[in-house]
Design a protein around this motif. Structure first.
Motif, PDB file in Angstrom:
ATOM      1  N   MET A 244       0.835  -1.201   0.000  1.00  0.00           N
ATOM      2  CA  MET A 244       0.000   0.000   0.000  1.00  0.00           C
ATOM      3  C   MET A 244       0.871   1.252   0.000  1.00  0.00           C
ATOM      4  N   PRO A 245       0.351   2.366  -0.542  1.00  0.00           N
ATOM      5  CA  PRO A 245       1.086   3.635  -0.412  1.00  0.00           C
ATOM      6  C   PRO A 245       1.395   3.905   1.058  1.00  0.00           C
ATOM      7  N   ALA A 246       2.530   4.530   1.316  1.00  0.00           N
ATOM      8  CA  ALA A 246       3.021   4.662   2.686  1.00  0.00           C
ATOM      9  C   ALA A 246       2.027   5.346   3.618  1.00  0.00           C
ATOM     10  N   LEU A 247       1.373   6.405   3.164  1.00  0.00           N
ATOM     11  CA  LEU A 247       0.436   7.106   4.040  1.00  0.00           C
ATOM     12  C   LEU A 247      -0.754   6.222   4.399  1.00  0.00           C
ATOM     13  N   ALA A 248      -1.288   5.523   3.414  1.00  0.00           N
ATOM     14  CA  ALA A 248      -2.423   4.632   3.679  1.00  0.00           C
ATOM     15  C   ALA A 248      -1.993   3.482   4.579  1.00  0.00           C
ATOM     16  N   LEU A 249      -0.790   2.968   4.349  1.00  0.00           N
ATOM     17  CA  LEU A 249      -0.265   1.888   5.182  1.00  0.00           C
ATOM     18  C   LEU A 249      -0.074   2.357   6.618  1.00  0.00           C
ATOM     19  N   ALA A 250       0.452   3.564   6.779  1.00  0.00           N
ATOM     20  CA  ALA A 250       0.658   4.112   8.118  1.00  0.00           C
ATOM     21  C   ALA A 250      -0.666   4.215   8.863  1.00  0.00           C
ATOM     22  N   ASP A 251      -1.693   4.721   8.205  1.00  0.00           N
ATOM     23  CA  ASP A 251      -3.006   4.854   8.832  1.00  0.00           C
ATOM     24  C   ASP A 251      -3.543   3.495   9.268  1.00  0.00           C
ATOM     25  N   LYS A 252      -3.385   2.498   8.401  1.00  0.00           N
ATOM     26  CA  LYS A 252      -3.881   1.155   8.706  1.00  0.00           C
ATOM     27  C   LYS A 252      -3.127   0.553   9.893  1.00  0.00           C
ATOM     28  N   VAL A 253      -1.794   0.662   9.888  1.00  0.00           N
ATOM     29  CA  VAL A 253      -0.981   0.068  10.945  1.00  0.00           C
ATOM     30  C   VAL A 253      -1.223   0.771  12.282  1.00  0.00           C
ATOM     31  N   ILE A 254      -1.382   2.081  12.262  1.00  0.00           N
ATOM     32  CA  ILE A 254      -1.657   2.820  13.498  1.00  0.00           C
ATOM     33  C   ILE A 254      -2.975   2.341  14.108  1.00  0.00           C
ATOM     34  N   GLY A 255      -3.954   2.087  13.250  1.00  0.00           N
ATOM     35  CA  GLY A 255      -5.229   1.575  13.746  1.00  0.00           C
ATOM     36  C   GLY A 255      -5.084   0.206  14.385  1.00  0.00           C
TER      37      GLY A 255
ATOM     38  N   ASP B 148      14.341  18.855  -0.178  1.00  0.00           N
ATOM     39  CA  ASP B 148      15.409  19.860  -0.175  1.00  0.00           C
ATOM     40  C   ASP B 148      16.604  19.421   0.658  1.00  0.00           C
ATOM     41  N   ARG B 149      16.327  18.617   1.702  1.00  0.00           N
ATOM     42  CA  ARG B 149      17.398  18.156   2.580  1.00  0.00           C
ATOM     43  C   ARG B 149      17.959  16.796   2.147  1.00  0.00           C
ATOM     44  N   GLY B 150      17.464  16.294   1.037  1.00  0.00           N
ATOM     45  CA  GLY B 150      17.982  15.032   0.509  1.00  0.00           C
ATOM     46  C   GLY B 150      17.364  13.799   1.112  1.00  0.00           C
ATOM     47  N   PHE B 151      16.238  13.958   1.801  1.00  0.00           N
ATOM     48  CA  PHE B 151      15.553  12.814   2.398  1.00  0.00           C
ATOM     49  C   PHE B 151      14.505  12.254   1.445  1.00  0.00           C
ATOM     50  N   ASP B 152      14.315  10.944   1.490  1.00  0.00           N
ATOM     51  CA  ASP B 152      13.254  10.275   0.732  1.00  0.00           C
ATOM     52  C   ASP B 152      12.079  10.075   1.697  1.00  0.00           C
ATOM     53  N   ALA B 153      11.039  10.893   1.560  1.00  0.00           N
ATOM     54  CA  ALA B 153       9.922  10.865   2.514  1.00  0.00           C
ATOM     55  C   ALA B 153       9.209   9.515   2.500  1.00  0.00           C
ATOM     56  N   GLU B 154       9.041   8.930   1.331  1.00  0.00           N
ATOM     57  CA  GLU B 154       8.375   7.631   1.230  1.00  0.00           C
ATOM     58  C   GLU B 154       9.166   6.562   1.974  1.00  0.00           C
ATOM     59  N   ARG B 155      10.462   6.513   1.721  1.00  0.00           N
ATOM     60  CA  ARG B 155      11.301   5.517   2.389  1.00  0.00           C
ATOM     61  C   ARG B 155      11.355   5.757   3.895  1.00  0.00           C
ATOM     62  N   ALA B 156      11.430   7.014   4.283  1.00  0.00           N
ATOM     63  CA  ALA B 156      11.494   7.341   5.712  1.00  0.00           C
ATOM     64  C   ALA B 156      10.228   6.878   6.428  1.00  0.00           C
ATOM     65  N   LEU B 157       9.071   7.117   5.820  1.00  0.00           N
ATOM     66  CA  LEU B 157       7.823   6.713   6.451  1.00  0.00           C
ATOM     67  C   LEU B 157       7.706   5.200   6.511  1.00  0.00           C
ATOM     68  N   ARG B 158       8.112   4.526   5.451  1.00  0.00           N
ATOM     69  CA  ARG B 158       8.055   3.060   5.460  1.00  0.00           C
ATOM     70  C   ARG B 158       8.989   2.476   6.527  1.00  0.00           C
ATOM     71  N   THR B 159      10.139   3.111   6.728  1.00  0.00           N
ATOM     72  CA  THR B 159      11.059   2.660   7.772  1.00  0.00           C
ATOM     73  C   THR B 159      10.403   2.801   9.146  1.00  0.00           C
ATOM     74  N   ALA B 160       9.739   3.925   9.368  1.00  0.00           N
ATOM     75  CA  ALA B 160       9.052   4.147  10.644  1.00  0.00           C
ATOM     76  C   ALA B 160       7.907   3.156  10.828  1.00  0.00           C
ATOM     77  N   ILE B 161       7.217   2.828   9.734  1.00  0.00           N
ATOM     78  CA  ILE B 161       6.114   1.864   9.809  1.00  0.00           C
ATOM     79  C   ILE B 161       6.642   0.486  10.178  1.00  0.00           C
ATOM     80  N   ARG B 162       7.761   0.094   9.585  1.00  0.00           N
ATOM     81  CA  ARG B 162       8.348  -1.219   9.924  1.00  0.00           C
ATOM     82  C   ARG B 162       8.717  -1.269  11.398  1.00  0.00           C
TER      83      ARG B 162
END
Length: 218
Positions: free
Chosen positions: A140-151, A190-204
């Motif tokens: 799933m897209p990271a934001l949708a996955l985050a919402d599901k996992v938080i629930g 701008d800071r060189g971060f990959d927001a998608e990867r960062a969120l998926r790492t936090a979800i894991r």
């Protein structure tokens, strides 16, 4: 035969003819069709969010075609041998089970009560699952996955740090939230971060915490 039934029969006949006569379609499998299913699903989302009624009808049809395509392939595949009638029967039975307030004796007068009955019915169906995380598609897209996992985390008493809520304290609707999220992604870029990867790492990491909590409760 009703007009509606005639249309459905014509649809089924068209799908069967495609598999009979189209050499490209004959090479397709469940696995090779996945990218098309994903693409058509996102196109439907776009139509719902910003399209016209005609565009929604078109994209719903494309998704329906994918469902029929998979079903027709299965009907011709040894070891599967199901068709769209079986798919329709299965989902009908499931929806009847999950709506006991419609088809049974339960009473649900609010959306919250409906959700409670739905969740209970789903839990009864999935007793073989070992974790509240089972059944969540990791693609799933990271934001949708985050919402599901938080629930799911809330079900086992795992709290997620919500102090970032201060950042959105002044947000009044989803439009403003969207602008804020877009700004966060832009700043990360701008800071060189990959927001998608960062969120998926936090979800894991959150999923690891959930599984640890489940083990502790055994």
């Amino acid at each position: 035969m009703t007009s509606a039934q005639s249309r459905l029969d014509a649809f089924a006949d068209a799908m069967a003819s495609v598999l009979d006569k189209c050499v490209w379609s004959q090479t397709m499998t469940h696995e090779t069709l996945v990218p098309y299913l994903i693409e058509e699903t996102y196109e439907l989302v776009d139509a719902i969010e910003a399209g016209t009624t005609e565009e929604i009808i078109e994209e719903l049809g494309d998704v329906l075609w994918q469902v029929a395509f998979h079903s027709e392939i299965a009907s011709r595949t040894a070891g599967e041998r199901f068709d769209i009638q079986d798919v329709a029967a299965h989902v009908t039975e499931k929806m009847v089970r999950r709506h006991p307030h419609v088809f049974g004796d339960e009473v649900a007068e609010t959306p919250e009560e409906v959700l409670r009955l739905w969740t209970a019915a789903k839990a009864a169906e999935k007793r073989q699952r070992d974790s509240v995380l089972d059944g969540i598609p990791q693609g799933m897209p990271a934001l949708a996955l985050a919402d599901k996992v938080i629930g799911r985390a809330a079900r086992v008493g795992v709290e997620v740090d919500a102090t970032a809520g201060d950042v959105i304290s002044g947000v009044v609707d989803e439009s403003e939230l969207g602008v804020l999220l877009l700004g966060i992604v832009a700043a990360a870029r701008d800071r060189g971060f990959d927001a998608e990867r960062a969120l998926r790492t936090a979800i894991r990491s959150l999923q690891d915490d959930i599984r640890a909590a489940e083990l502790d409760s055994l």
